[in-house]
Write an enzyme that holds these catalytic residues in place. Sequence first.
Site, PDB file in Angstrom:
ATOM      1  N   ASN A   9       0.874  -1.180   0.000  1.00 41.54           N
ATOM      2  CA  ASN A   9       0.000   0.000   0.000  1.00 41.54           C
ATOM      3  C   ASN A   9       0.911   1.231   0.000  1.00 41.54           C
ATOM      4  O   ASN A   9       1.437   1.609   1.040  1.00 41.54           O
ATOM      5  CB  ASN A   9      -0.898  -0.035   1.252  1.00 41.54           C
ATOM      6  CG  ASN A   9      -1.761   1.204   1.381  1.00 41.54           C
ATOM      7  OD1 ASN A   9      -1.876   1.995   0.439  1.00 41.54           O
ATOM      8  ND2 ASN A   9      -2.376   1.381   2.544  1.00 41.54           N
ATOM      9  N   LYS A  11       0.132   4.268  -0.438  1.00 38.32           N
ATOM     10  CA  LYS A  11      -0.525   5.489   0.070  1.00 38.32           C
ATOM     11  C   LYS A  11      -0.201   6.672  -0.863  1.00 38.32           C
ATOM     12  O   LYS A  11      -0.031   6.462  -2.069  1.00 38.32           O
ATOM     13  CB  LYS A  11      -0.108   5.745   1.522  1.00 38.32           C
ATOM     14  CG  LYS A  11      -0.304   4.503   2.404  1.00 38.32           C
ATOM     15  CD  LYS A  11      -0.154   4.773   3.867  1.00 38.32           C
ATOM     16  CE  LYS A  11      -0.386   3.479   4.635  1.00 38.32           C
ATOM     17  NZ  LYS A  11      -0.321   3.662   6.077  1.00 38.32           N
ATOM     18  N   HIS A  94      -9.794   1.361   4.743  1.00 37.58           N
ATOM     19  CA  HIS A  94      -8.528   1.613   5.438  1.00 37.58           C
ATOM     20  C   HIS A  94      -8.784   2.650   6.544  1.00 37.58           C
ATOM     21  O   HIS A  94      -9.565   3.589   6.354  1.00 37.58           O
ATOM     22  CB  HIS A  94      -7.466   2.117   4.453  1.00 37.58           C
ATOM     23  CG  HIS A  94      -6.103   2.140   5.064  1.00 37.58           C
ATOM     24  ND1 HIS A  94      -5.699   3.147   5.900  1.00 37.58           N
ATOM     25  CD2 HIS A  94      -5.073   1.261   4.984  1.00 37.58           C
ATOM     26  CE1 HIS A  94      -4.462   2.876   6.314  1.00 37.58           C
ATOM     27  NE2 HIS A  94      -4.070   1.740   5.777  1.00 37.58           N
ATOM     28  N   GLU A  96      -7.169   5.088   7.507  1.00 36.60           N
ATOM     29  CA  GLU A  96      -6.926   6.488   7.105  1.00 36.60           C
ATOM     30  C   GLU A  96      -8.139   7.040   6.360  1.00 36.60           C
ATOM     31  O   GLU A  96      -8.479   8.218   6.484  1.00 36.60           O
ATOM     32  CB  GLU A  96      -5.641   6.574   6.258  1.00 36.60           C
ATOM     33  CG  GLU A  96      -4.404   6.450   7.144  1.00 36.60           C
ATOM     34  CD  GLU A  96      -3.190   5.838   6.470  1.00 36.60           C
ATOM     35  OE1 GLU A  96      -3.133   5.797   5.230  1.00 36.60           O
ATOM     36  OE2 GLU A  96      -2.292   5.386   7.207  1.00 36.60           O
ATOM     37  N   GLU A 166      -5.896  -4.562  10.796  1.00 35.46           N
ATOM     38  CA  GLU A 166      -4.947  -3.467  10.968  1.00 35.46           C
ATOM     39  C   GLU A 166      -5.254  -2.691  12.246  1.00 35.46           C
ATOM     40  O   GLU A 166      -6.045  -1.731  12.215  1.00 35.46           O
ATOM     41  CB  GLU A 166      -5.027  -2.518   9.765  1.00 35.46           C
ATOM     42  CG  GLU A 166      -4.619  -3.158   8.458  1.00 35.46           C
ATOM     43  CD  GLU A 166      -3.898  -2.158   7.559  1.00 35.46           C
ATOM     44  OE1 GLU A 166      -2.853  -2.510   7.027  1.00 35.46           O
ATOM     45  OE2 GLU A 166      -4.379  -1.027   7.416  1.00 35.46           O
ATOM     46  N   GLY A 172       1.966   2.636  10.855  1.00 34.31           N
ATOM     47  CA  GLY A 172       2.923   3.727  10.675  1.00 34.31           C
ATOM     48  C   GLY A 172       3.607   4.154  11.970  1.00 34.31           C
ATOM     49  O   GLY A 172       4.285   5.172  12.018  1.00 34.31           O
ATOM     50  N   SER A 212       2.997  -1.698  10.596  1.00 40.31           N
ATOM     51  CA  SER A 212       4.437  -1.757  10.898  1.00 40.31           C
ATOM     52  C   SER A 212       5.078  -3.101  10.550  1.00 40.31           C
ATOM     53  O   SER A 212       5.993  -3.562  11.235  1.00 40.31           O
ATOM     54  CB  SER A 212       4.692  -1.395  12.362  1.00 40.31           C
ATOM     55  OG  SER A 212       4.266  -0.064  12.619  1.00 40.31           O
TER      56      SER A 212
HETATM   57  P1  PGA Z   1       2.506   0.666   7.746  1.00 39.91           P
HETATM   58  O1  PGA Z   1       1.075   0.853   7.083  1.00 39.91           O
HETATM   59  O2  PGA Z   1       3.067  -0.631   7.221  1.00 39.91           O
HETATM   60  O3  PGA Z   1       3.299   1.842   7.301  1.00 39.91           O
HETATM   61  O4  PGA Z   1       2.294   0.618   9.243  1.00 39.91           O
HETATM   62  C1  PGA Z   1       0.210  -0.230   6.904  1.00 39.91           C
HETATM   63  C2  PGA Z   1      -1.109   0.226   6.335  1.00 39.91           C
HETATM   64  O5  PGA Z   1      -1.572   1.309   6.682  1.00 39.91           O
HETATM   65  O6  PGA Z   1      -1.727  -0.482   5.514  1.00 39.91           O
END
Ligand code: PGA
Length: 263
Positions: A9, A11, A94, A96, A166, A172, A212
Amino acid sequence: MAKPIMIANWKMNKTAKEAHKFTAEFIKIVKDVEGVDIVICPAFTAMQATADGLQDTNIKLGSQNMHFEEQGAFTGEVSPKMAAEFCHFVILGHSERRRIFGETNEFINKKVKAALENSLIPILCVGEDEEEREAKNTKNVLEHQLKACLKGVAKDDAHKLVIAYEPIWAIGSGKIATIAQIDEAQSFINHVLDTMFGEEIEKKIRTVYGGSVTHENVAELMKKDSVDGCLVGHDSLNAKDFAAIVKYKDILAKEEESEEKKE
Ligand code: PGA
């Protein structure tokens, strides 16, 4: 076990030029990898460049989002049909999108159904925030999100789904959930899917972990039966790092070799 799947992903990262550079480097490293589905989800502006770079490979494209309507006056949005011109998969729900753009379970449910109608495989994200975990509410949150987002999905379609667990506090943050927390949550997700669609279909639905994930912790995660793959944000931006994640079986083989030497 269902076929493992590793999803990048990206983003809001990578221009078309950067995506092209990534694919050139990435396919060189993963060209012989078998037994793992690989999906890359670029921004729409980099979709064509990524598709060009992945030509003649088995690597699939995913959309990071889409609208549920077929077409019309929705400034800034992309329809399921538009996404399906490039993609096999679509990330939906997601955290976000939920938090920054206010997407509700009801809204996500419409997208899940629209994706399936357009032959796109939804990668549905669910997960609790820190407060909910501390209040021991994780299971309630997961059950509610799954039931609301998958409402009305036919059994005939359900087996295609990918569910991404998640935990919001792990995204993140560099703060990965423990293997025990992940195993408990993913086993619970499987239990809910079983009650919704039956055991046979639940076994076919892939449940991945996101938050992460790195090339350093992926092998530990993939040892768990409940984890069918990973959804990777930050560590998927570098071709070598994401290739190492895709090739997690090499890490496991090396571990086994050094164990044998010790004995
Ligand atoms: P990350 O993001 O690996 O940077 O923690 C994962 C995600 O949001 O799908």
